[in-house]
Scaffold this motif. Structure first.
Motif, PDB file in Angstrom:
ATOM      1  N   UNK A  64      -9.979  25.670  -5.252  1.00 49.87           N
ATOM      2  CA  UNK A  64     -10.176  26.114  -3.783  1.00 49.87           C
ATOM      3  C   UNK A  64     -10.803  27.318  -3.537  1.00 49.87           C
ATOM      4  N   UNK A  65     -10.681  28.428  -4.879  1.00 51.54           N
ATOM      5  CA  UNK A  65     -11.254  29.722  -5.003  1.00 51.54           C
ATOM      6  C   UNK A  65     -12.585  29.536  -5.083  1.00 51.54           C
ATOM      7  N   UNK A  66     -13.165  28.627  -5.954  1.00 50.69           N
ATOM      8  CA  UNK A  66     -14.423  28.303  -6.029  1.00 50.69           C
ATOM      9  C   UNK A  66     -15.168  27.913  -4.530  1.00 50.69           C
ATOM     10  N   UNK A  67     -14.464  26.891  -3.861  1.00 50.35           N
ATOM     11  CA  UNK A  67     -14.991  26.337  -2.799  1.00 50.35           C
ATOM     12  C   UNK A  67     -15.141  27.524  -1.724  1.00 50.35           C
ATOM     13  N   UNK A  68     -13.963  28.728  -1.630  1.00 52.24           N
ATOM     14  CA  UNK A  68     -13.894  29.643  -0.951  1.00 52.24           C
ATOM     15  C   UNK A  68     -15.045  30.643  -1.136  1.00 52.24           C
ATOM     16  N   UNK A  69     -15.379  30.703  -2.555  1.00 54.26           N
ATOM     17  CA  UNK A  69     -16.626  31.606  -2.649  1.00 54.26           C
ATOM     18  C   UNK A  69     -17.985  31.035  -2.424  1.00 54.26           C
ATOM     19  N   UNK A  70     -18.036  29.651  -2.377  1.00 50.91           N
ATOM     20  CA  UNK A  70     -19.185  29.494  -1.985  1.00 50.91           C
ATOM     21  C   UNK A  70     -19.327  29.330  -0.546  1.00 50.91           C
ATOM     22  N   UNK A  71     -18.222  29.120   0.354  1.00 50.50           N
ATOM     23  CA  UNK A  71     -18.376  29.187   1.700  1.00 50.50           C
ATOM     24  C   UNK A  71     -18.308  30.708   1.919  1.00 50.50           C
ATOM     25  N   UNK A  72     -17.954  31.609   1.259  1.00 46.01           N
ATOM     26  CA  UNK A  72     -18.153  33.036   1.708  1.00 46.01           C
ATOM     27  C   UNK A  72     -19.732  33.383   1.485  1.00 46.01           C
ATOM     28  N   UNK A  73     -20.050  32.997   0.374  1.00 52.28           N
ATOM     29  CA  UNK A  73     -21.669  33.257   0.154  1.00 52.28           C
ATOM     30  C   UNK A  73     -22.408  32.772   0.957  1.00 52.28           C
ATOM     31  N   UNK A  74     -22.193  31.466   1.606  1.00 51.41           N
ATOM     32  CA  UNK A  74     -23.010  30.745   2.583  1.00 51.41           C
ATOM     33  C   UNK A  74     -22.816  31.610   3.999  1.00 51.41           C
ATOM     34  N   UNK A  75     -21.556  32.035   4.262  1.00 50.95           N
ATOM     35  CA  UNK A  75     -21.516  32.716   5.569  1.00 50.95           C
ATOM     36  C   UNK A  75     -22.216  34.118   5.342  1.00 50.95           C
ATOM     37  N   UNK A  76     -22.212  34.637   4.228  1.00 53.95           N
ATOM     38  CA  UNK A  76     -22.846  35.854   3.958  1.00 53.95           C
ATOM     39  C   UNK A  76     -24.496  35.847   4.195  1.00 53.95           C
ATOM     40  N   UNK A  77     -24.976  34.650   3.755  1.00 50.99           N
ATOM     41  CA  UNK A  77     -26.434  34.348   3.874  1.00 50.99           C
ATOM     42  C   UNK A  77     -26.864  33.983   5.404  1.00 50.99           C
ATOM     43  N   UNK A  78     -25.814  33.070   6.137  1.00 52.31           N
ATOM     44  CA  UNK A  78     -26.087  33.051   7.216  1.00 52.31           C
ATOM     45  C   UNK A  78     -26.067  34.053   8.336  1.00 52.31           C
ATOM     46  N   UNK A  79     -25.288  35.091   8.117  1.00 49.53           N
ATOM     47  CA  UNK A  79     -25.113  36.362   8.851  1.00 49.53           C
ATOM     48  C   UNK A  79     -26.165  37.256   8.514  1.00 49.53           C
ATOM     49  N   UNK A  80     -26.535  37.016   7.398  1.00 49.16           N
ATOM     50  CA  UNK A  80     -27.971  37.876   7.189  1.00 49.16           C
ATOM     51  C   UNK A  80     -29.272  37.268   7.703  1.00 49.16           C
ATOM     52  N   UNK A  81     -29.279  35.859   7.800  1.00 49.86           N
ATOM     53  CA  UNK A  81     -30.418  35.226   8.684  1.00 49.86           C
ATOM     54  C   UNK A  81     -30.297  35.452  10.077  1.00 49.86           C
ATOM     55  N   UNK A  82     -29.045  35.440  10.512  1.00 49.75           N
ATOM     56  CA  UNK A  82     -28.972  35.558  12.043  1.00 49.75           C
ATOM     57  C   UNK A  82     -29.394  37.137  12.195  1.00 49.75           C
ATOM     58  N   UNK A  83     -29.030  37.968  11.405  1.00 49.85           N
ATOM     59  CA  UNK A  83     -29.368  39.401  11.697  1.00 49.85           C
ATOM     60  C   UNK A  83     -30.865  39.714  11.607  1.00 49.85           C
ATOM     61  N   UNK A  84     -31.489  38.983  10.591  1.00 48.55           N
ATOM     62  CA  UNK A  84     -32.954  38.988  10.488  1.00 48.55           C
ATOM     63  C   UNK A  84     -33.691  38.483  11.728  1.00 48.55           C
ATOM     64  N   UNK A  85     -33.193  37.434  12.486  1.00 52.43           N
ATOM     65  CA  UNK A  85     -33.787  37.130  13.349  1.00 52.43           C
ATOM     66  C   UNK A  85     -33.457  37.640  14.668  1.00 52.43           C
ATOM     67  N   UNK A  86     -32.380  38.219  14.667  1.00 52.21           N
ATOM     68  CA  UNK A  86     -32.041  39.163  16.084  1.00 52.21           C
ATOM     69  C   UNK A  86     -33.172  40.238  15.950  1.00 52.21           C
ATOM     70  N   UNK A  87     -33.518  40.668  14.866  1.00 56.21           N
ATOM     71  CA  UNK A  87     -34.482  41.943  14.605  1.00 56.21           C
ATOM     72  C   UNK A  87     -35.865  41.668  15.076  1.00 56.21           C
ATOM     73  N   UNK A  88     -36.258  40.197  14.903  1.00 54.55           N
ATOM     74  CA  UNK A  88     -37.453  39.768  15.147  1.00 54.55           C
ATOM     75  C   UNK A  88     -37.630  39.801  16.863  1.00 54.55           C
ATOM     76  N   UNK A  89     -36.456  39.391  17.503  1.00 56.24           N
ATOM     77  CA  UNK A  89     -36.745  39.268  18.840  1.00 56.24           C
ATOM     78  C   UNK A  89     -36.972  40.742  19.526  1.00 56.24           C
TER      79      UNK A  89
END
Length: 89
Positions: A64-89
């Motif tokens: 469960x901790x391993x899955x939570x870590x993977x999910x958290x890193x995926x969420x981190x990358x998703x937020x980073x990509x959304x922020x990058x896309x928002x700056x391009x607009x």
């Protein structure tokens, strides 16, 4: 023991892993390329910390901790990509 229990535990731990990862990133100036592995290690550690508080075996909490870590890193990358896309607009 089915996967539903593991995913439910991991879903609860994701917010904690995200918060701890963000604090460590800001405190120790961790490079973004190391954040996925940092999140997974934090998730596994939090799974071990929560293990005595549950009735599940240690391997379930580690998974469960391993899955939570993977999910958290995926969420981190998703937020980073959304922020990058928002700056391009």
């Amino acid at each position: 023991m089915d996967l539903t229990n593991i995913f439910m535990i991991a879903a609860i731990m994701v917010a904690i892993v995200l918060a701890v990862s963000e604090v460590l990133k800001k405190t120790f100036k961790i490079n973004n390329q190391y954040m996925p592995i940092t999140s997974v290690v934090i998730g596994i550690f939090i799974g071990l910390v929560f293990w005595p508080l549950t009735e599940y075996p240690v391997y379930v909490m580690l998974m469960a901790g391993f899955i939570a870590g993977l999910t958290a890193s995926g969420t981190f990358d998703l937020l980073k990509a959304a922020k990058k896309e928002d700056e391009q607009l």
